[in-house]
Scaffold this motif. Structure first.
Motif: not given
Length: 422
Positions: A1-12, A387-395
């Motif tokens: 799964m793709s993850e996105h940088a926190p600053e991008l999420i805030e902008s969105l 949740g921000a800062g949580q481990p990624l999927l398949h981890n």
């Protein structure tokens, strides 16, 4: 799964409201108060946590979800649903009818775990070595059960709801969605539209993300076996070294996206495995590579396959070796329909407010077999922040966020009530 940088999420989150399409399903403040609110599912939190932790502790891999399926079926029967077991293998469908409304809706959750050894240290960690819920399907299943409970006790809808608990989402081709469809899912359980959800680490819990049109990638797998001529490491001139060919091919494959795909399109070619040889002083007979190929349009998908086949064949033959290519088409592009996506977004805004809704989330290079359902029925696949800062999927350190249990349950309940409005 793709993850996105926190600053991008805030902008969105900040910008998403400016570009929303006109609503296809009108709503008003007075009407909104008639449907499920966040507070309506709070009393089920402890029960849902217990269910989720139990499923998490007993993970089951694809088409082996026997315990999970029976837990789901038993809960649904206790709440008054007509339950059908064994759909597409270990799938379960719970049906609830209310009133005489002609419309029907499907909501799907996946049940299977992954072959990963859990390293969370949780009190409810997996008791089965090498298996864990590292993608949150335990949470998806529990969220839908929470909605089932709420819908059964209020029955604030007019029509038919089919709650679809799917096996084997993780295995690729021949997975649970295809098996359920082959088992007559939509013929046996008619759905005018279908909806699904996946958690998304890196985004604040309880945030809902949407995108109409192509949203998640098609995923194909390619196995390439290069056959050379084995020999002594000291006499390479007497051999055809498949490792040399494979190494050169790895670099050549990187030219396919950069020099064959329009820069305005999105595509990925990743070499995930390369295996050859056993000892340092022997040139092996063969080498094997495995590729993951991602795309978001049928044309790009066809171009990628054509170029990979041609480049691999000519490249390997140029070294004097031979090659076998096994090109396996996996999940198709997941394409959300415009009208149902707008409806699902509107329901989320009513429930959690516009500040926790992203209307046009970026493309996700991960894949989902929910795409097969969307090929046959209109609908929407939703992302919900884990949740921000949580481990990624398949981890191995991942865990579903329990804060989402009642939020997700309220969302599904409200969406069903709105779609099947009395």
């Amino acid at each position: 799964m793709s993850e996105h940088a926190p600053e991008l999420i805030e902008s969105l989150l900040a910008d998403s409201h400016a570009t929303r399409p006109a609503a296809s399903f009108a709503s008003t403040t007075s009407r909104a108060s008639r449907f499920c609110e966040l507070a309506d599912t709070v009393d089920s939190r402890a029960e849902l946590e217990a269910i989720r932790h139990s499923i998490h502790q007993h993970p089951e891999l694809a088409f082996d979800e026997v315990r999970t399926a029976e837990l789901v079926a038993t809960e649904l029967e206790g709440w008054g649903y007509a339950v059908t077991r064994g759909v597409g293998g270990t799938g379960v469908v719970g049906t609830l009818c209310q009133g005489d409304g002609p419309r029907s809706i499907g909501v799907r959750a996946d049940m299977d775990a992954l072959p990963i050894h859990e390293r969370t240290g949780l009190a409810y960690a997996s008791i089965h070595a090498g298996k864990m819920h590292a993608c949150g399907h335990d949470g998806h299943t529990t969220v839908l059960l929470g909605a089932a409970r709420q819908l059964a006790r209020t029955r604030n809808f007019n029509g038919t709801v089919n709650l679809i608990f799917q096996p084997a989402e993780e295995i690729g081709a021949g997975g649970g969605a295809e098996r359920m469809l082959a088992d007559g899912l939509f013929e046996r359980f008619p759905c005018d539209a279908i909806f699904g959800l996946h958690n998304h680490p890196g985004v604040e819990a309880g945030t809902f993300m949407f995108r109409a049109g192509p949203f998640m990638a098609a995923c194909d797998t390619v196995a390439i076996t290069i056959r050379g001529k084995g020999g002594h490491a000291a006499r390479p001139h007497q051999s055809i070294d498949p490792i040399l060919v494979a190494g050169s091919l790895v670099m050549a494959l990187q030219s396919i996206v950069s020099r064959n795909i329009d820069p305005n399109e999105t595509a990925v070619v990743t070499i995930g495995t390369l295996h050859a040889g056993h000892v340092a002083n022997v040139i092996p007979e063969s080498a094997k590579l495995e590729l993951s190929v991602r795309s978001f349009s049928p044309d790009v998908r066809r171009t990628l396959e054509d170029r990979i086949r041609r480049l691999v064949t000519s490249h390997v033959e140029g070294y004097g070796a031979t090659v076998e290519i096994d090109y396996i088409r996996g999940y198709p592009v997941l394409i959300n329909s415009e009208r149902e996506t707008e409806f699902a977004r509107q329901v989320a805004e009513e429930l959690v407010g516009p500040d926790k809704v992203v209307a046009n989330f970026p493309l996700i290079a991960g894949s989902e077999d929910f795409a097969y359902f969307l090929q046959q029925r209109p609908g929407c696949f939703v992302r919900m922040g884990n949740g921000a800062g949580q481990p990624l999927l398949h981890n191995a350190g991942y865990d579903f966020n329990d804060e989402n249990l009642t939020v997700g349950a309220a969302y599904w309940a409200r969406l069903v009530e709105r779609y099947l409005e009395a």
